[in-house]
Every structure is written in C-alpha cells, then in structure tokens.
Design a protein around this motif. Sequence first.
Motif, PDB file in Angstrom:
ATOM      1  N   HIS A   1      63.589  75.858  87.774  1.00  0.00           N
ATOM      2  CA  HIS A   1      64.278  76.112  86.613  1.00  0.00           C
ATOM      3  C   HIS A   1      64.714  77.070  86.396  1.00  0.00           C
ATOM      4  O   HIS A   1      65.936  77.829  85.974  1.00  0.00           O
TER       5      HIS A   1
ATOM      6  N   ASN B   1      71.008  78.579  81.104  1.00  0.00           N
ATOM      7  CA  ASN B   1      69.641  77.271  80.233  1.00  0.00           C
ATOM      8  C   ASN B   1      70.077  75.659  80.521  1.00  0.00           C
ATOM      9  O   ASN B   1      69.728  75.043  80.962  1.00  0.00           O
TER      10      ASN B   1
ATOM     11  N   HIS C   1      62.726  83.113  80.195  1.00  0.00           N
ATOM     12  CA  HIS C   1      62.973  82.872  79.237  1.00  0.00           C
ATOM     13  C   HIS C   1      62.263  82.169  78.660  1.00  0.00           C
ATOM     14  O   HIS C   1      62.133  81.635  77.633  1.00  0.00           O
ATOM     15  N   ASP C   2      61.373  80.649  79.488  1.00  0.00           N
ATOM     16  CA  ASP C   2      60.222  79.369  78.943  1.00  0.00           C
ATOM     17  C   ASP C   2      59.193  80.800  78.850  1.00  0.00           C
ATOM     18  O   ASP C   2      58.394  79.008  78.899  1.00  0.00           O
TER      19      ASP C   2
END
Length: 313
Positions: free
Chosen positions: A154, A270, A187-188
């Motif tokens: 992802h 995203n 980002h995560d």
Amino acid sequence: MTKLEGKEFIPVRLSTLRSDEVVPFDVFIYVANHQIHYIRRGDPFEKNRIDSLRSKGVHKLFIPLECEKSYLGYLDAGLQQLQNASMAVEKRTTIANSTLMNLAGSADRAIETEFRYRDMENRVQKVLGFLGSENGIARKMLDQSGVAQDELQHASNVNTLALILAEKVGIKAPKDLLTLSMAALMHDIGKVGLPIDPKTPREKLTLPELELFKTHPQRGADMVADKPYINPAIVSLIANHEEMGNGAGFPNKKRIETLPLVQQVLNICNEYDRVCTQQCATAFQATKLFFLEKVGLFPLPLVQALAEVLKTG
Ligand SMILES: [Fe+2]
Ligand SMILES: [Fe+2]
C-alpha cells in the motif's frame, strides 16, 4: 523486528531477493512453528526455489538481525542496476517496487538515527531517478505491483501513484518530490505497534479499535516530529494524510481545500489505494467505486487529474 526461538530476526520480502544471485546473508523461513535455515550465506538463491516458495504463498522470509547490513548492501547492489538500460525494464521495476516496500517496512528503524534516515533518503533518490529516467516507468511499476496485499505494498503504491499525480498537477521540484515520496512511504508509520490487525478493513473495526486506529496519523507524526533531520513538511504530511472533504476525515476534521496541494495529492492517492485494497477484487472495480463514492471528498480538478492518470498512465 521478530523474535523467533530466542533470536532476533528481521522480516524481508521474497520479492526483494533476486533469482540465481548469491545472497550474502542467511535466509530462514518459518513454517508450522518451525524455523528452517533455507539458504546459507554465499549460496545462490535459485529461481526454482524462489518459484516454489511463491507457489506456496510464502512471501515473507527472515534474516538474522546481524545480517541486516549485508542485506542492505545487497539491496543497494540491485539499486545500482536501475539505470542499466541493458537490463530488462520488468526486472528493474521489480527492484524499484521491492525497494520501496522494503523502505516502507523498515521506516520505523530508519527514523531512529540521522545516518539511517539519510540512507533511506539516498535509496528513495535512486528510485526517483529511475522514475524520471523514462516516460511511463511509474505506470509500469504500478501495473506490475497490482492491488496491494498488505501495508507495505500500500505504501509503495501510494508513493508511486502520488508521484505521477504530483507531476500531473505541476509539482515538479526535485525537493518537493523527495518530500512527498518520503512522506508517502512513511504515512502510516503510526500504525506500527497498534494492537489492530492491519488486514481488518476499517469498516469492520470495533468502536474502540476504530478510535485507536484514528490516532495513527498523529501518532506517526509524533514519531518523526522530534527528529531534527526530518523535514517538518513530512511531519505535517503524515499528520494530515487522512483528512478529506469538508471535515469528513480525521483526526482534526480539516477541510481538504485548505491544505497544501502536495497534501491533497497524498491524501487522494492514499484513499484511492485504500479503496483498491480493502473493498474490491480488481483495480477496475475499485476505480469505478472510488469515483462514485469519493468524488465529493477532494477538489474536482484533482479528481479529474487522478482519473486521467489512471486512464492513460
Ligand atoms: Fe493512514
Ligand atoms: Fe494509508
């Protein structure tokens, strides 16, 4: 990091190992509660063994923590090949994709020291150089990667799609693209260590789990905020990556139109990849669903630019 039978190991993806090349580290697999020493350092990883693991659905292997330096050196040797025009593009896009997944998976350790962080940046720069070296490379990487099967894929897909979209909407300065790429890969990062199964779709989380999940953007930003070697723009991109619409996102219900364009690019990519991953079997269905359901959550010109990117590459 994973502890198996009292020893510390780091997980590595099968796709980062190149067939028929010597591996300068030990490789283990873990099956049915047993650890198997699969490849010894100095031995080649034959293609038939890689294919056999893949056919059994084994995508994660383990190497002893003390071999991490050798593993990173091995990855760098692959990165050197990215500009080698005599190597097939498919092989080079595989290297680039697996590098991105590896960087996303090791980001929580990369942020610990400036030295490690600069190493991560250097590797990202090499992938960026590859992406910019020929028209359509980024699209080839996305097509090859397919629908994300896990968090690392992802992050990698969000990174590549965001870089294509950024160029399309006029974000072209190399330093802005590097910032976007680093933020996309991390980002995560705030999900690391959260007691939530990453495979559970957001819609199926219990209420307490959902509350915890919603802390991940700020948690991630806090993980990088105290590092003087990390650009504050990255901290902000991580903190705001789930904001969308007119306060329809989280954690601060910000209006997407008030956020910088680079943030909007990250957020739409995203959300698009989340829909692909969690709601649909094929990218085609996901694309349809995304444009039906999410069109109001992002500025129209950006949605149109994304549609164009997905259509034409
Ligand atoms: Fe997120
Ligand atoms: Fe995400």
